[in-house]
Structures are given as C-alpha cells and as structure tokens.
Design a protein around this motif. Structure first.
Motif, short mmCIF file in Angstrom:
data_model
loop_
_atom_site.label_atom_id
_atom_site.label_comp_id
_atom_site.label_asym_id
_atom_site.label_seq_id
_atom_site.Cartn_x
_atom_site.Cartn_y
_atom_site.Cartn_z
N UNK A 172 87.49 1.90 194.19
CA UNK A 172 87.91 1.12 193.21
C UNK A 172 88.95 2.02 192.59
N UNK A 173 90.14 1.53 192.25
CA UNK A 173 91.38 2.29 191.75
C UNK A 173 91.74 1.51 190.66
N UNK A 174 92.63 2.37 189.59
CA UNK A 174 93.40 1.60 188.81
C UNK A 174 94.82 1.33 189.41
N UNK A 175 95.11 0.05 188.86
CA UNK A 175 96.53 -0.39 189.09
C UNK A 175 97.62 0.26 188.44
N UNK A 176 98.83 0.15 188.97
CA UNK A 176 100.04 1.11 188.44
C UNK A 176 100.66 0.23 187.66
N UNK A 177 101.35 0.58 186.69
CA UNK A 177 102.10 -0.23 185.77
C UNK A 177 103.19 -1.27 186.38
N UNK A 178 103.98 -0.83 187.39
CA UNK A 178 104.79 -1.47 188.27
C UNK A 178 104.03 -2.46 188.97
N UNK A 179 103.01 -2.30 189.50
CA UNK A 179 102.18 -3.30 190.20
C UNK A 179 101.71 -4.39 189.18
N UNK A 180 101.31 -3.88 188.01
CA UNK A 180 100.71 -4.97 186.99
C UNK A 180 101.99 -5.85 186.60
N UNK A 193 96.48 -9.62 183.63
CA UNK A 193 96.45 -8.96 185.07
C UNK A 193 95.26 -7.95 185.07
N UNK A 194 94.28 -7.97 185.86
CA UNK A 194 93.22 -7.12 186.10
C UNK A 194 93.88 -5.66 186.28
N UNK A 195 93.37 -4.65 185.38
CA UNK A 195 93.79 -3.23 185.68
C UNK A 195 93.24 -2.67 186.88
N UNK A 196 92.16 -2.95 187.34
CA UNK A 196 91.61 -2.51 188.58
C UNK A 196 91.64 -3.35 189.79
N UNK A 197 91.30 -2.68 190.89
CA UNK A 197 90.95 -3.50 192.02
C UNK A 197 90.13 -2.40 193.27
N UNK A 198 89.64 -3.24 194.04
CA UNK A 198 88.84 -2.47 195.24
C UNK A 198 89.82 -2.75 196.57
N UNK A 199 90.28 -1.38 196.90
CA UNK A 199 91.19 -1.49 198.17
C UNK A 199 90.83 -0.72 199.28
N UNK A 200 91.00 -1.12 200.33
CA UNK A 200 90.71 -0.23 201.62
C UNK A 200 91.71 1.03 201.38
N UNK A 201 91.29 2.06 201.90
CA UNK A 201 91.82 3.35 201.51
C UNK A 201 92.81 3.79 202.49
N UNK A 202 93.75 4.50 202.35
CA UNK A 202 94.65 5.08 203.25
C UNK A 202 94.06 5.70 204.56
N UNK A 203 93.21 6.21 204.67
CA UNK A 203 92.43 6.56 205.69
C UNK A 203 91.73 5.52 206.63
N UNK A 204 91.28 4.49 206.17
CA UNK A 204 90.71 3.58 206.51
C UNK A 204 91.84 2.64 207.41
#
Length: 619
Positions: A172-180, A193-204
């Motif tokens: 779970x991550x916090x979204x960057x202002x640019x992304x929002x 806009x939701x301020x958070x998201x679940x994201x696949x990680x860089x390693x994945x």
C-alpha cells in the motif's frame, strides 16, 4: 519504427521508436500474442502483468482483434494487474477492475478465475497479508512472462512513486501530488482522487522475464529521457528498469524526441546533415551559447561539438547567414499569401486570392487560442474564412453553468411569452436532475445539450468578433466525442464522412488543423486523424490538388523553432483582439473543467508561448 530497436551509448535501456502509438501498440500486442501461441502449443500457462490507463488501450484493442479474427485463445492466460486505488470498490466507474473488464477481459475468452487485480476493498489490517499473497501467487506460478508498463510524469511505474526502491514488493502506497493532479480530471477534481493505492512493487516488476514500457506523446518525453539516459535513482523509479536484462521502451516519435540521438544526434556520433538537421543544430547552438545566430563564431561551433558541420559546409559566417535567411523567410504578415507578390521565398503562394480557408478546431475554442491572430488576419485580408468545430466540447462545462443558462432560458421564455408552459416543464426536468445528481450532470443527455449550446454560443461570438461570417461557422459534433464522459468512442466512418462532406462543400485552398496533440484526453489526435482520413477520400477531387494543409499549435504545446514553416507576427493591438476573442469563451475562463497540467489560463499560455517563440525567432 525508426532505426529499429537499439540502444545508443547514452541510452541505458533498449528503445524501439515507432512513427505513432498505433504501430507501437500493434508491435507489443503481436509480441504478447506470439508468446501465448507458443505456450499454448506446449500446454503451458502464460503469465501477463498488465497496466491500466490510456497508454496500453491500443495494445488491448489489438489483442482483442487477434482473438476475434485470428482465433487466439486466452483460456490458458493468467493475468496480474499492477495496481488499484485504495479504497476502491470494483464496481466503481473509476476502478481499475472496471477499466480492465470493459477495455479487455470482457472481449476475450479468459477464465475470470485467472484474472487478478489488487483489491481496493480490504481493511487496513488485511492489506499486508494480501500483498504478500499477491507476490507469492505470481512466483508460485513461475513468474510473469511479460510485464506491460506505462510511465507517469513523476517517473512512476505502477504506483511506485518517487522514493520507491528496487527492493519494494507489492504494498500500500501514498500517491504523489503529481499523480493525484493527473488523475483529477477523471475524478472531477483532485479532492475526489484516492490518496492511496495498492501497487505491485519495483522488485516484483523487475522479476518479470520480459518488460515493455510504453510511452506516447511529448508530455512523456522528459521523463522518458531521465529513465532511459539518467542515473538509476529512486527519484525516477522507472530508471531501475535499466538493470533488467530484457526490457524495451516502446515509444512514439514524440515521446522519444528528447532522447539525445533525436534531440542532439551530433553529440553522439556521425550525423546526416540535411537542411533540417543543419537548422536544428544551429538553433540549438544559438540557445546553448546565448548568442544570436548571426553572432555565432567558428569557436562556438567547435566548443559545442559542431566541428563536423563546419567541416562539411564551410565557414560559420555562411552557415549563420543561410540559417538566418531560412528562419526569416518563415515570417509573414500574409498567412493567406500576399497577392501580386513574388512568392518564391514566402510560406504561402500568392494566388489564388482571395482564398477559401477552412480552419478546423477540435474543441470550440482551439481556433482562437492557438491561431487567433492568424484567424483575425485572414478575415481582415478578405479571405473567405470558414471555421469547423469538430466536437461539441460539452463535457468541459460545469454543471453550475448549465443550471445558470437553463434559468436564463426560462426567464427569457417568460419575458417574451415563448411556449412558457412547455418550457417550464423542460426547465424543471433539467434542474431537478442537476440538483439530484450534483457533479454528474453529464449523465443526462438534455444537460449535455445545454452545455453544447453554451459552447456553440461562445464559439459563434468569438468567430463574429474575429470577422468570420456566421454562415461560415460549422458545428460538426463528431459522433466519437458524444459519450458524456472522458472516455470516447473509437473514430468511425461516420466521423470521417462528416468531414468529407464539409470539405467537398467548401473546397478550400487552405486548411488549418490543430497539430498540438498533448490535450489531456487525446481529442486533438483523434480529430487530426479524422481530417487526414477525410483527405485521403477527397485527394482525387479536382480542387484538392490546389489545397495546402497547415498545422497550428498553441493550446497545449508550441512548435520548436526548427519545425516552424510559417510564423505570423501580430501587433500589441492584434494581441489584445486575440485575447478578447478567447474571452468570449466564458465557460472556459478563470478555471476550466479540464485545465491539464498547466495552471495558467489558456489566454496566458498562448501569449507566453507566442512571446517565447518571438524572442527565439528574432535572436
């Protein structure tokens, strides 16, 4: 594709540069389809990591076509999506779950149990275990065979925002202002806009066997260069793809335009010195050295790595004079051609005069924003000027404006006794919907009609002020646009036929069309494609052989100096007239519904870009 797939010595990842996003998308889709076919023959599953957003849409469209027309089956395909907003219900129109099913999964024969999209409905207590299980599921199935990525303006991949590391897994991550901010147009404002998201990680992501990163348009050019040529840094998470052994950046020419081999190829190696490259290099040298072109010296050429240009073409003096003259000859006060003049060195031919001029405007204000001065000049010089507004622009009007104009129309009807009873019922119908569906007025066709009329009235006022006759104003209302939301229908023959009909009625000597393709939702690109498709239909008509097409820019981007073929200078008085024409579009004034990433008003953008271009042209 330009120069096939390669990696210059400044690029740290392989890049494939295609003429347009269509070709790049087809290439990626074909690579995916080939792998699926191979693994189907071996009765092995294919694991795909998929992205959302507008970037991969044409890839999905092509895969759907291959499924339908070539029999490609997805029954043995397992998919894992990169991310999902949090919290987010799957049935929400903004959810990536809904996006994927509407854009792809519902149109192929994939088993729904093989589709994996991060859940946006988890409790916070459930998230960590869920994310661990998401990664474990991928690995237990043998890992992703192909991962498809886009890239955000902040350099994010998935929702791995700046600060993400190569060791990060799904989380779970916090979204960057640019992304929002970038998502705010789809959500009706940044506050939604939701301020958070679940994201696949860089390693994945990096554990995928093969990776395609897709990027289209000038708006991605800077971040693509950082990711491909810069150092690996958490400030640009996409730069970590440099360490992957089989990653390809799939770009169109605009997204690749800032790569060194396109922007400054003379700094990389041997360069093909045609006239365009020569002009580009000398303009670059003028900017780098801070000197006007006519003051550049041989020492400047050598200091900035342009020895080869000097060696091929001779003295700095001759090169400076030639380039200065080329630029000077693009400047004209007669955009329709100057009658009775020697036009050998002018951008436009002098005859015929007056000309029939057809200006295409994707939205009802692009004409005056991007070429208002030219439009006014053409009308003043007595050309027969037509303006064609390709779309209604109805979704770019606030509900409050629709309510205000509906109230005005009711008062107007009462004042003049125009079918008052019938109008009262219509007024009640529209206003009750707007009150009951706050912020969602576009869901009702009558509200959209009101908004369309608002923009028509504004466009008519701007044309009238600019000197265009009302009988020469054409509202095409192309069908592809009329969905009531940001997502549009594909361009169809119905859209092209409307333009063909107008071309054959007007039979123009000059066509002006919007060439700035960075509007947030891609309408400009679709509108330009529609024009080009229509021109293919009419190319054998007698009048078409004497028709020239010019592309203008201004609302979203400006031409680079080396690409300008006609520059029309305007006086301070003409600039004020252009500004007032833009002001006629009151619904877009102060704070438009879709401002894009630039917070300036459209008239401010246009004037700032015009001034910057003028300063460069005279230096």
């Amino acid at each position: 594709m330009d120069n096939s797939i390669l990696k210059s010595h400044l690029e740290k990842v392989a890049t494939g540069v295609f003429d347009n996003r269509d070709e790049g998308s087809v290439y990626v889709a074909q690579q995916i389809a080939s792998l699926i076919k191979e693994k189907n023959k071996l009765n092995k599953p294919t694991l795909l990591g998929l992205a959302t957003g507008s970037t991969p849409l044409l890839v999905y469209k092509e895969l759907i076509r291959i499924h339908r027309e070539e029999g490609l089956t997805f029954k043995n395909v397992i998919t894992f999506n990169l991310d999902e907003y949090f919290p987010m219900a799957p049935e929400d129109s903004h959810s990536y779950h809904m996006f994927m099913w509407e854009s792809f999964f519902a149109h192929i024969d994939i088993d729904s149990s093989n589709v994996h999209i991060p859940k946006g409905t988890l409790s916070l207590q459930e998230v960590e275990a869920y994310c661990l299980a998401y990664d474990s599921k991928i690995q237990s199935l043998g890992g992703l065979d192909i991962q498809v990525l886009g890239i955000g303006r902040s350099g994010h991949i998935g929702f791995n925002e700046p600060g993400s590391l190569p060791t990060d897994r799904t989380r779970l991550v916090n979204l960057n202002r640019i992304t929002i901010d970038d998502a705010s147009q789809d959500f009706g404002g940044a506050e939604n806009v939701p301020t958070k998201a679940i994201t696949m990680g860089v390693k994945t992501i990096l554990q995928a066997k093969r990776i395609f990163l897709l990027a289209w348009g000038n708006g991605k050019a800077d971040v693509v260069r950082q990711a491909a040529e810069g150092a690996m840094t958490a400030d640009v998470p996409a730069s970590f793809l440099q360490q992957h052994s089989d990653c390809l950046f799939v770009l169109d020419t605009m997204a690749a335009s800032r790569l060194s081999r396109f922007e400054t190829p003379w700094l990389i190696g041997e360069c093909e010195w045609d006239s365009k490259m020569q002009k580009k290099a000398i303009i670059w040298l003028s900017k780098q050295s801070g000197k006007p072109i006519l003051k550049l010296t041989e020492s400047d050429y050598k200091t900035w790595g342009l020895n080869a240009l000097l060696k091929k073409f001779g003295s700095a003096y001759d090169l400076n004079i030639e380039t200065h003259n080329i630029l000077q000859q693009t400047i004209t006060g007669w955009p329709g051609g100057k009658p009775g003049s020697d036009d050998k060195t002018r951008p436009e031919r002098s005859e015929p005069f007056p000309k029939r001029v057809l200006v295409f405007s994707p939205h009802p204000d692009d004409d005056v924003i991007s070429m208002g001065g030219t439009l006014i000049r053409l009308a003043e010089q007595k050309h027969e000027v037509h303006v064609a507004y390709q779309t209604s622009g109805n979704i770019a009007v606030f509900d409050d404006d629709a309510l205000r104009f509906t109230d005005f129309a009711k008062a107007f009807a009462h004042k003049f006794g125009v079918s008052v009873d019938q109008f009262d019922a219509l007024h009640k119908d529209i206003t009750s919907h707007l009150v009951a569906n706050s912020g969602n007025g576009n869901a009702y066709d009558k509200v959209l009609s009101v908004k369309g009329l608002i923009r028509q009235g504004e466009a008519t006022a701007a044309c009238r002020y600019s000197g265009v006759k009302e009988e020469n104003i054409h509202f095409l209302d192309l069908p592809f646009y009329e969905t009531g939301n940001v997502k549009k229908k594909p361009l169809s023959s119905a859209d092209v036929d409307i333009i063909v009909d107008l071309l054959r009625r007007v039979q123009p000597h000059q066509i002006f069309a919007a060439g700035d393709l960075q509007d947030p939702h891609g309408t400009h690109a679709v509108c330009l494609k529609a024009i080009f498709e229509a021109l293919k239909v009419v190319k054998s008509d007698d009048w078409a052989s004497d028709c020239w097409v010019w592309l203008y820019r201004g609302a979203w981007q400006e031409w680079d100096i080396e690409d300008i073929e006609m520059a029309v200078p305007i006086s301070p008085d003409e600039l004020m007239k252009k500004r007032k024409a833009i002001f006629k579009h009151q619904s877009q004034k102060d704070e438009p519904v879709f401002p894009g990433k630039d917070k300036r008003e459209f008239w401010q953008r246009a004037e700032d870009r015009n001034r910057a271009t003028a300063r460069c042209m005279i230096s």
